[in-house]
Design a protein around this motif. Structure first.
Motif, PDB file in Angstrom:
ATOM      1  N   LEU A 176       0.831  -1.209   0.000  1.00 38.19           N
ATOM      2  CA  LEU A 176       0.000   0.000   0.000  1.00 38.19           C
ATOM      3  C   LEU A 176       0.860   1.251   0.000  1.00 38.19           C
ATOM      4  O   LEU A 176       1.799   1.377   0.802  1.00 38.19           O
ATOM      5  CB  LEU A 176      -0.923   0.027   1.220  1.00 38.19           C
ATOM      6  N   TRP A 180      -2.584   5.656   0.562  1.00 33.92           N
ATOM      7  CA  TRP A 180      -3.651   4.663   0.686  1.00 33.92           C
ATOM      8  C   TRP A 180      -3.681   4.108   2.108  1.00 33.92           C
ATOM      9  O   TRP A 180      -4.760   3.902   2.669  1.00 33.92           O
ATOM     10  CB  TRP A 180      -3.421   3.517  -0.306  1.00 33.92           C
ATOM     11  N   GLU A 181      -2.524   3.866   2.665  1.00 32.19           N
ATOM     12  CA  GLU A 181      -2.433   3.325   4.023  1.00 32.19           C
ATOM     13  C   GLU A 181      -3.142   4.239   5.015  1.00 32.19           C
ATOM     14  O   GLU A 181      -3.840   3.782   5.937  1.00 32.19           O
ATOM     15  CB  GLU A 181      -0.965   3.165   4.408  1.00 32.19           C
ATOM     16  N   LEU A 184      -7.398   4.574   3.808  1.00 33.60           N
ATOM     17  CA  LEU A 184      -8.324   3.440   3.794  1.00 33.60           C
ATOM     18  C   LEU A 184      -8.657   2.945   5.200  1.00 33.60           C
ATOM     19  O   LEU A 184      -7.775   2.824   6.046  1.00 33.60           O
ATOM     20  CB  LEU A 184      -7.734   2.279   2.998  1.00 33.60           C
ATOM     21  N   LYS A 186      -9.734   0.053   7.984  1.00 33.37           N
ATOM     22  CA  LYS A 186      -9.147  -1.268   8.198  1.00 33.37           C
ATOM     23  C   LYS A 186      -9.835  -2.350   7.385  1.00 33.37           C
ATOM     24  O   LYS A 186      -9.175  -3.236   6.816  1.00 33.37           O
ATOM     25  CB  LYS A 186      -9.207  -1.622   9.687  1.00 33.37           C
ATOM     26  N   GLN A 188     -11.329  -2.184   4.487  1.00 36.25           N
ATOM     27  CA  GLN A 188     -10.957  -2.124   3.073  1.00 36.25           C
ATOM     28  C   GLN A 188      -9.535  -2.646   2.852  1.00 36.25           C
ATOM     29  O   GLN A 188      -9.249  -3.285   1.841  1.00 36.25           O
ATOM     30  CB  GLN A 188     -11.102  -0.698   2.546  1.00 36.25           C
ATOM     31  N   LYS A 189      -8.648  -2.361   3.795  1.00 35.46           N
ATOM     32  CA  LYS A 189      -7.285  -2.904   3.694  1.00 35.46           C
ATOM     33  C   LYS A 189      -7.320  -4.433   3.733  1.00 35.46           C
ATOM     34  O   LYS A 189      -6.622  -5.103   2.967  1.00 35.46           O
ATOM     35  CB  LYS A 189      -6.415  -2.371   4.827  1.00 35.46           C
ATOM     36  N   LEU A 192      -8.532  -5.777   0.420  1.00 39.65           N
ATOM     37  CA  LEU A 192      -7.488  -5.744  -0.602  1.00 39.65           C
ATOM     38  C   LEU A 192      -6.478  -6.869  -0.387  1.00 39.65           C
ATOM     39  O   LEU A 192      -6.030  -7.513  -1.344  1.00 39.65           O
ATOM     40  CB  LEU A 192      -6.780  -4.392  -0.594  1.00 39.65           C
ATOM     41  N   LYS A 193      -6.118  -7.118   0.871  1.00 44.03           N
ATOM     42  CA  LYS A 193      -5.190  -8.210   1.174  1.00 44.03           C
ATOM     43  C   LYS A 193      -5.775  -9.550   0.735  1.00 44.03           C
ATOM     44  O   LYS A 193      -5.060 -10.408   0.193  1.00 44.03           O
ATOM     45  CB  LYS A 193      -4.879  -8.247   2.671  1.00 44.03           C
TER      46      LYS A 193
END
Length: 298
Positions: A176, A180-181, A184, A186, A188-189, A192-193
């Motif tokens: 990220l 973005w970090e 975004l 938590k 959404q992160k 994505l992961k």
């Protein structure tokens, strides 16, 4: 290739490299506090047929290897033979373990270094072919470096080494950008992961673009979000990225080029990025985006 058509000479021209097992193995215990040196013993797989003469040479080479620290994995270079017909290099080495438990590795990139530690070759190998290595042991193997993976035609004759590219064993992960970090939430992160985790594995040194979200803005511009995926074991930097978007029918929606100001993609990671195409660039303002593809134009 017959492993034991090699290892006929008791002379060792290579040197040794070692890494902590915590650098290579996912989910291992913390590095051992045991500072004692570990002497490894020769291990021959049960299904290998070795002549008495060759076993003598292997034991001689094995007994001459330096001790390791606890919880290390090591590659000890022995000799390099050239396949004069193909130009490949057959690198003889011992794969060594000072772990107190059996170990079996999967695919990993190995680097061949000369006496000045310059990389003269790199290639991915399936280390599972060596079988399971017992605790405190070393196993002979021949790593065939193909001609196309070599950077030199001059074979190192002394003080060369074989080393793990540690980054090649790190699981592919999400990279990220700091913006973005910070922006975004938590959940959404985590989403994505999970997306990155379920994407098809990249081939060694492969770089590709994988789209995961598209939408039109209120102004009619097309915003697409993609993963820029780096299968290299080194980071890459992108200055510009030409892109085209195809709709569900495979028809072009838009095509353009973006300046990225040396956007860095870390080794073995996927970085999400959003690209916005102005409305006036669209060749189709009502595309079917139920399925779509972003790609670098041919």
């Amino acid at each position: 290739m017959n492993l034991f058509s090699f290892f006929k000479n008791a002379t060792k021209t290579g040197t040794d490299t070692a890494v902590s097992s915590t650098e290579l193995l996912d989910g291992t215990n913390e590095e051992s506090q045991d500072k004692n040196e570990v002497v490894t013993e020769l291990s021959i797989a049960s299904d290998w047929k070795v002549s008495k003469e060759q076993e003598y040479v292997l034991k001689f080479l094995s007994n001459d290897l330096p001790p390791l620290k606890a919880d290390q994995l090591s590659l000890s270079g022995i000799q390099i033979d050239v396949d004069k017909g193909k130009g490949d290099w057959n690198v003889q080495a011992f794969f060594r373990s000072s772990l107190d438990r059996p170990i079996k590795l999967g695919k990993a990139e190995l680097m061949l270094l000369d006496a000045t530690n310059d990389v003269v070759g790199s290639q991915e190998f399936d280390l599972s072919e060596l079988g399971t290595l017992p605790p405190f042991s070393n196993r002979p193997w021949v790593f065939k470096f193909k001609k196309e993976n070599l950077k030199s035609t001059e074979v190192p004759t002394d003080q060369w080494s074989l080393a793990f590219n540690v980054q090649s064993l790190v699981p592919h992960s999400l990279d990220l950008d700091p913006a973005w970090e910070e922006a975004l939430p938590k959940d959404q992160k985590l989403s994505l992961k999970e997306l990155v985790k379920n994407l098809p594995a990249l081939k060694p040194r492969e770089v590709n673009i994988t789209g995961f979200q598209s939408k039109f803005t209120e102004e009619g511009n097309l915003a697409i979000s993609v993963f820029i995926r780096n299968g290299h074991t080194k980071q890459i930097q992108l200055e510009k990225l030409p892109l085209e978007v195809l709709d569900a029918k495979g028809e072009q929606v838009v095509k353009g080029s973006f300046k990225l100001d040396n956007l860095m993609i870390k080794a073995n990671t996927s970085k999400p990025w959003t690209f916005i195409f102005p409305r006036e660039m669209l060749t189709n303002e009502t595309p079917d985006l139920s399925r779509w593809t972003a790609r670098v134009p041919q």
